[in-house]
Design an enzyme around this catalytic site. Structure first.
Site, PDB file in Angstrom:
ATOM      1  CG  HIS A  82      -1.722   1.302   1.303  1.00  0.00           C
ATOM      2  ND1 HIS A  82      -2.862   1.497   0.552  1.00  0.00           N
ATOM      3  CD2 HIS A  82      -1.531   2.447   2.002  1.00  0.00           C
ATOM      4  CE1 HIS A  82      -3.347   2.704   0.806  1.00  0.00           C
ATOM      5  NE2 HIS A  82      -2.557   3.304   1.677  1.00  0.00           N
ATOM      6  CG  ASP A 161     -12.071   3.887   6.508  1.00  0.00           C
ATOM      7  OD1 ASP A 161     -11.570   4.737   7.263  1.00  0.00           O
ATOM      8  OD2 ASP A 161     -11.772   3.786   5.309  1.00  0.00           O
ATOM      9  CE  LYS A 187      -9.270   2.464   2.629  1.00  0.00           C
ATOM     10  NZ  LYS A 187      -9.545   3.390   3.734  1.00  0.00           N
TER      11      LYS A 187
END
Length: 441
Positions: A82, A161, A187
């Site tokens: 990420h 979220d 996530k």
């Protein structure tokens, strides 16, 4: 249990229990707790902060607010990557094929871009026919067969979220380490990865403008990952100037292809080797970082990494001929250089301003409804530390509209700072954060 009491407790700086955090997340997700109470609660967290236990409980409550993806049918250790975002950040298109070619399964859920340029999915859609729409079963079958698949986030991952972020965005409570870390990690954890490599950007083109904040955020996320049983590493990287030379969707794809051939920009190549090496170690395909880097260099040299990109494109309906023939990508009608107004050394390039210059051309979205022009963008020719003569090209604009080209040119010129004295080139990798602590370079 009452939301009023939870707000008051956090306002007074007390630690919340797992049950109180779950009550708040579940109630807000279902619409049982009103925005005004959650706004007050977010502001209490903003000022009083959350400790590690609270942050981890909040993260897992957000994970459990929606679907989670079970990737256990995929053979091997699934390692996710990420990035906190930046300008010219096309690493997924390079790291994914490299790591997959080295034997670690890459099961990547990616999004579309909102802002400077498109997201990974938008970039991949520069290949005609490429599709990210597939069932979870097809997604896992592709990873087992090809070692790589990149899909859109179709599942209802961490809806709490999404709802909380929208509220934080309009109540001045985005900038809190626990809330940022929990948002990102919820996530990633819901996406089913066994291990996670985080690329935390710092600098003018990053969300975290200063290094200390970037290290703090990485440390928070690594601790969350460790707390919930995910092996997590944070790499702090420079975003004080765009990564590589290309900014724009098809242009970035072409740069990714060149990098997989071994001819990419030095900084982009170095970052991909760094992130990919950590993924190989976490995926247990290498015993140490240095041997992992050598493995990745070999899959580039042998052509296996480029072949893996072709397999990815073809397996998801795209035209893989474009990998060997980048000239097939659509070319915009206007290709014009931007010239330096003075002679000297490049001291700074405001990465976010270069991103906006690309956005103006149509490379990014101003709203979710914006339609991208995948062919437009900017190619930089000079980076920090380089010498430039007056009248020499510092960039080239790829545009389909003369007015937008002029706006973009103005922003590019303003983004560059040129000085008379020589400038030292910036360090790309600032440090590493693991469960054992922080190492600054």
């Amino acid at each position: 249990m009452r939301m009023y009491d939870i707000i008051t407790k956090k306002r007074n700086g007390e630690e919340l229990t797992k049950e109180e955090i779950r009550f708040f997340v579940e109630g807000y997700t279902k619409g049982e707790i009103p925005d005004y109470q959650v706004s007050a609660f977010m502001m209490a967290i903003y000022f009083q902060k959350m400790n590690m236990t609270e942050t981890s409980e909040l993260t897992m409550a957000m994970v459990d607010s929606g679907e989670t993806i079970d990737l256990s049918k995929i053979k091997g250790i699934k390692v996710d990557k990420h990035s906190t975002g930046g300008v010219g950040d096309t690493t997924t298109l390079i790291v994914g094929p490299m790591v997959a070619a080295a034997g670690v399964p890459v099961a990547k859920m990616s999004g579309r871009g909102l802002g400077h340029t498109g997201g990974t999915i938008d970039k991949l859609e520069s290949f005609p026919g490429f599709s990210v729409e597939m069932s979870i079963e097809e997604f896992m079958a592709n990873v087992n067969d090809k070692k790589i698949a990149i899909a859109g986030q179709t599942a209802n991952l961490a809806p709490a979220d999404k709802k909380l972020y929208a509220l934080r965005d309009v109540t001045g409570t985005v900038d809190n380490m626990s809330l940022i870390a929990g948002s990102i990690m919820s996530k990633k954890i819901a996406s089913g990865a066994d291990a996670i490599v985080l690329d935390i950007k710092t600098g003018s083109g990053a969300f975290m403008k200063d290094e200390d904040s970037a290290f703090e955020l990485a440390d928070e996320m690594v601790k969350i990952g460790t707390h919930v049983g995910r092996n997590t590493i944070g790499v702090i990287t420079d975003m004080d100037q765009p990564l590589g030379f290309a900014v724009g969707n098809a242009l970035e794809v072409m740069e990714a292809i060149e990098t997989l051939k071994g001819h990419g920009p030095e900084d982009l190549t170095e970052l991909c080797l760094t992130l990919g090496a950590h993924m190989l170690v976490l995926g247990e395909k290498a015993t140490d970082y240095e041997s992992a880097r050598e493995t990745l260099k070999e899959v580039i040299k042998s052509g296996k990494a480029l072949q893996k990109l072709k397999e990815l494109v073809e397996s998801q309906g795209g035209d893989a001929r474009f990998v060997d023939n980048p000239e097939l990508f659509e070319t915009p009608s206007i290709i014009k250089p931007v010239f330096a107004k003075e002679e000297g050394y490049i001291k700074a390039i405001k990465a976010d301003d270069i991103g906006i210059a690309a956005l103006v051309l149509g490379a990014g979205r101003e709203t979710k409804e914006s339609i991208l022009d995948l062919s437009v963008g900017i190619m930089l020719h000079k980076k920090i530390g380089d010498f430039v003569k007056k009248g020499e090209a510092i960039a080239t604009i790829y545009a389909n509209d003369e007015g937008k080209k002029l706006q973009s040119e103005e922003k590019i010129i303003k983004a560059y700072t040129i000085v008379s004295e020589s400038i030292e080139k910036k360090k790309l990798i600032k440090g590493i954060v693991t469960k054992d602590g922080i190492t600054k370079f």
